[in-house]
Design a protein around this motif. Structure first.
Motif, short mmCIF file in Angstrom:
data_model
loop_
_atom_site.label_atom_id
_atom_site.label_comp_id
_atom_site.label_asym_id
_atom_site.label_seq_id
_atom_site.Cartn_x
_atom_site.Cartn_y
_atom_site.Cartn_z
N MET A 198 26.92 34.17 13.65
CA MET A 198 26.81 32.84 14.24
C MET A 198 25.89 32.89 15.45
SD MET A 198 29.86 30.22 15.26
CE MET A 198 31.06 31.42 14.85
N THR A 199 24.97 31.99 15.46
CA THR A 199 24.06 31.99 16.63
C THR A 199 24.79 31.46 17.85
OG1 THR A 199 23.30 29.78 16.17
CG2 THR A 199 22.08 31.55 15.14
N LEU A 200 24.23 31.77 19.01
CA LEU A 200 24.85 31.35 20.26
C LEU A 200 24.91 29.83 20.34
CD1 LEU A 200 25.91 33.10 22.54
CD2 LEU A 200 23.89 32.48 23.85
N ARG A 201 23.86 29.20 19.82
CA ARG A 201 23.80 27.75 19.92
C ARG A 201 24.89 27.11 19.07
NH1 ARG A 201 18.17 25.41 19.21
NH2 ARG A 201 18.28 24.19 21.11
N ARG A 202 25.09 27.64 17.86
CA ARG A 202 26.14 27.07 17.01
C ARG A 202 27.51 27.31 17.60
NH1 ARG A 202 25.73 29.19 11.21
NH2 ARG A 202 27.80 28.31 10.98
N PHE A 203 27.69 28.50 18.21
CA PHE A 203 28.96 28.81 18.87
C PHE A 203 29.20 27.78 19.97
CE2 PHE A 203 31.46 30.88 22.16
CZ PHE A 203 32.51 31.37 21.43
N GLY A 204 28.14 27.47 20.72
CA GLY A 204 28.25 26.51 21.83
C GLY A 204 28.60 25.12 21.34
N ARG A 205 28.01 24.74 20.20
CA ARG A 205 28.30 23.41 19.70
C ARG A 205 29.74 23.30 19.20
NH1 ARG A 205 23.38 21.81 16.60
NH2 ARG A 205 24.26 23.35 15.23
N ARG A 206 30.23 24.39 18.65
CA ARG A 206 31.60 24.35 18.13
C ARG A 206 32.64 24.52 19.23
NH1 ARG A 206 31.61 27.94 12.70
NH2 ARG A 206 30.17 26.66 11.51
N ASN A 207 32.28 25.26 20.26
CA ASN A 207 33.26 25.54 21.31
C ASN A 207 32.69 25.16 22.67
OD1 ASN A 207 35.17 27.18 19.52
ND2 ASN A 207 33.21 28.22 19.27
N PRO A 208 32.43 23.87 22.88
CA PRO A 208 31.78 23.48 24.14
C PRO A 208 32.63 23.84 25.36
CG PRO A 208 32.61 21.55 22.95
CD PRO A 208 32.74 22.72 22.04
N THR A 209 33.96 23.78 25.23
CA THR A 209 34.78 24.07 26.40
C THR A 209 34.60 25.51 26.87
OG1 THR A 209 36.62 24.59 24.96
CG2 THR A 209 36.55 22.36 25.84
N ILE A 210 34.56 26.44 25.92
CA ILE A 210 34.40 27.84 26.31
C ILE A 210 33.07 28.03 27.02
CG2 ILE A 210 34.15 30.21 25.49
CD1 ILE A 210 36.03 29.68 23.33
N VAL A 211 32.00 27.45 26.45
CA VAL A 211 30.68 27.70 27.00
C VAL A 211 30.54 27.09 28.39
CG1 VAL A 211 28.23 27.26 26.67
CG2 VAL A 211 29.66 27.92 24.74
N ILE A 212 31.02 25.84 28.55
CA ILE A 212 30.91 25.20 29.86
C ILE A 212 31.73 25.97 30.90
CG2 ILE A 212 31.50 23.12 31.17
CD1 ILE A 212 30.96 21.53 28.58
N GLY A 213 32.97 26.31 30.53
CA GLY A 213 33.84 27.04 31.45
C GLY A 213 33.25 28.40 31.81
N ALA A 214 32.76 29.10 30.80
CA ALA A 214 32.23 30.44 31.03
C ALA A 214 30.99 30.39 31.92
CB ALA A 214 31.92 31.12 29.71
N LEU A 215 30.13 29.38 31.68
CA LEU A 215 28.92 29.27 32.51
C LEU A 215 29.28 29.03 33.97
CD1 LEU A 215 26.40 27.26 30.30
CD2 LEU A 215 26.30 29.65 30.99
N LEU A 216 30.22 28.12 34.21
CA LEU A 216 30.66 27.85 35.57
C LEU A 216 31.20 29.12 36.24
CD1 LEU A 216 32.53 24.42 35.57
CD2 LEU A 216 30.91 25.24 37.28
N LEU A 217 32.06 29.83 35.48
CA LEU A 217 32.65 31.05 36.03
C LEU A 217 31.58 32.09 36.33
CD1 LEU A 217 35.95 31.64 34.05
CD2 LEU A 217 35.64 30.98 36.43
N LEU A 218 30.64 32.19 35.40
CA LEU A 218 29.56 33.16 35.56
C LEU A 218 28.80 32.88 36.85
CD1 LEU A 218 28.99 35.32 33.44
CD2 LEU A 218 26.95 34.02 32.80
#
Lengths: 275, 333
Positions: free
Chosen positions: A1-21
């Protein structure tokens, strides 16, 4: 799964992880990107945000931006440490309690008792008995979290131990310890990861609460909690002194919870996943 | 037992009880039998007759605190398994006696690769290194005819079909070359073509490894295909024991006859629309004390004596034992 597709399917993880990062990077790089958080400049007291002080100064003339960035270190450290300590200890106790009935009866009653202790009160008691330190704060917040982890792990063990593959492993001659560690422990990992994020979020909040009450880490260390505490008297004249730590605190807790929620949906096999 | 063959397992008057809140259930109530080296012995009976509990009693895998063998002995390798301590028992499980379970879908741990699961017993019992045990796992997978074993050994159970998983279970059970393989309904969860393959595989590997098999099943077809001798169990007791040929030729216990009559079959000349026969009534509760023959309430031939007094196991022909007062009459008819 590409990162972009992962992001589209799991927006909460990506947004949360980016903020934490982002916050983690700032906390690690604090000495490089911010000035001295302890430097007192009396002439610059309670200045609004400017080019020199991005987020203004507090009532002692300290740089709010620098203090907020350094304060992130304590919050994140406490969050991660509490999650790690309570998960590791709780996992060990929970596995033993779930698998060995003799351990179960004794340990679970003890855990029920521990659950009755409020974290804040325990922390205040521990801090007043010892010298305030980050270590004491981590211990004080971890202790009441342990029973929650134990209960979670134990419930997983109780389910898994009845599975035919455990009977099959026993019939292959494996001893109890091996059954628990090799065959049961892996099943607890997914729910524990999710639980750990919730514990981290609540630990960050409790630490801020303790610092606010003056029962947390030593006052000379800048934390979001003691920044809010010392600024509350000046909130009408210098609201920025509270906005910076308050907003960061809310954002970080939100980010951790977003990641936790996302992971729960991702790891929980029982929830039907959208394909 | 065939003459000259030394028994490797001999169960004597085994009593296993379950202690529940509603009272004591006598799941196994005085069962005796022997298994000779290399022999296949079948145990048949309907659900709840105690056949699985017998197997679990031999392996000492009864749920702790609930089930316990309260009487009798299980002699294996010159020792009574019921008196061994847990550590000694662990050395026997998976090494000298291995087990194949009914549910191939849930009998493998979903979070471990099949290779790890096969290698586990090899490492425990033969003290082999991880590397050697892994090689053994691969070899066992080849032996149970999993294609491309070298690659499949690192796969997880969900990547295998039901029949393949049962092959993996067999590979696991035979990995230490046990003397006795207990197969508890090994083919019940599989479809008929796969059943035949699995049974054939088990018999073939049994010959190669020299293991005896205790085949627990409710399927007389499985018994006919695989076993030399059969025990018929009812309500926790052995009601008949005979060689397979003898049993199918001359079933003496009314329960055995009932089981045979309830097998669907097409005989040439028989009316096609004949209804399938059943055994009327229900299995008696094993909690209340049983007086007389446990099958008497459902038996078409029951007499007053049957309900009053339990029939002992009596010899009716070579190697044919039956517990029925009316067996003589049945044998003649």
């Amino acid at each position: 799964m590409t990162l972009r597709r992962f992001g589209r399917r799991n927006p909460t993880i990506v947004i949360g992880a980016l903020l934490l990062l982002l916050v983690t990077a700032a906390a690690i790089a604090a000495p490089l990107i911010a000035g001295d958080p302890l430097l007192i400049t009396p002439v610059d007291r309670l200045l609004p945000p400017s080019e020199k002080y991005w987020l203004g100064t507090d009532h002692l003339g300290r740089d709010v931006y620098a203090r907020a960035v350094f304060g992130a270190r304590i919050s994140l450290l406490v969050g991660v440490a509490v999650a790690a300590v309570s998960v590791v200890v709780g996992l060990g106790i929970g596995l033993a309690a779930g698998y060995w009935r003799q351990v179960d009866a004794v340990v679970m009653r003890f855990m029920d008792g521990m659950m009755a202790i409020p974290a804040i009160l325990l922390a205040i008691a521990l801090v007043s008995l010892n010298r305030a330190s980050v270590f004491i704060v981590v211990v004080a917040i971890s202790l009441p979290e342990i029973p929650r982890v134990v209960r979670l792990v134990r419930s997983v063990v109780l389910t898994v131990r009845e599975m035919p593959y455990i009977e099959a492993a026993v019939s292959g001659g494996s001893r109890g310890r091996k059954i628990v560690i090799r065959h049961i422990l892996p099943s607890t990992v997914a729910p524990l990861i999710v639980q750990a994020t919730y514990i981290a979020a609540s630990a960050i909040l409790i630490e801020a609460g303790l610092s606010f009450l003056g029962a947390g880490v030593p006052p000379e260390i800048p934390t979001w909690g003691n920044m809010i505490a010392s600024s509350r008297l000046f909130v009408a004249r210098a609201p920025w002194t509270i906005f910076a730590p308050g907003t960061l605190l809310a954002l970080v807790v939100l980010a951790v919870n977003l990641v936790g929620d996302g992971l729960r949906d991702l790891l929980d096999v029982r929830l039907a996943r959208r394909m | 037992m065939r003459a000259g063959a030394e028994p490797i397992l001999s169960v004597e008057d085994l009593h296993t009880h379950f202690f529940t809140q509603d009272g004591v259930t006598r799941a196994v109530d005085g069962v005796s039998f022997t298994v000779a080296a290399g022999e296949t012995l079948g145990i048949v009976g309907e659900s709840g007759c105690g056949k699985s509990v017998t197997a679990l009693s031999i392996m000492r895998l009864l749920p702790p605190g609930l089930g316990r063998s309260v009487g009798g002995s299980v002699r294996f390798g010159g020792r009574d398994l019921l008196t061994l301590d847990e550590a000694e028992m662990r050395r026997i499980r998976g090494d000298r006696i291995a087990m194949v379970f009914q549910e191939p879908m849930t009998s493998l741990n979903p979070v471990l690769t099949v290779g790890e699961q096969i290698a586990e017993a090899v490492m425990i019992h033969q003290g082999k290194s991880r590397h050697d045990a892994w090689a053994r796992a691969e070899e066992m997978l080849t032996l149970v005819r999993i294609p491309d074993a070298a690659r499949r050994v690192g796969d997880y159970p969900h990547q295998f079909s039901g029949g393949m998983r049962q092959r993996v279970m067999i590979a696991m059970a035979l990995s230490c070359h046990p003397q006795l393989l207990i197969a508890d309904e090994p083919t019940t969860a599989l479809d008929v073509t796969i059943q035949a393959q699995i049974l054939k595989l088990m018999l073939e590997l049994k010959g190669r490894i020299g293991a005896a098999i205790l085949m627990i099943t409710h399927d007389l077809g499985v018994v006919a295909e695989t076993c030399q001798r059969v025990i018929v169990m009812y309500a926790g007791r052995k009601v008949e024991e005979a060689s397979v040929l003898d049993l199918f030729d001359r079933p003496l216990h009314p329960y055995t006859r009932g089981l045979m009559a309830s097998i669907p079959r097409r005989r040439p000349g028989a009316p096609r629309t004949r209804r399938l026969q059943e055994i009327p009534g229900m299995v008696p509760s094993l909690r209340e004390p049983l007086s007389g023959c446990p099958f008497a309430p459902r038996c078409p031939l029951a007499t007053a004596r049957c309900t009053a007094e339990a029939p002992p196991l009596e010899q009716h022909g070579a190697g044919h034992v039956v517990a029925c007062w009316e067996a003589g009459r049945i044998g003649v008819s």
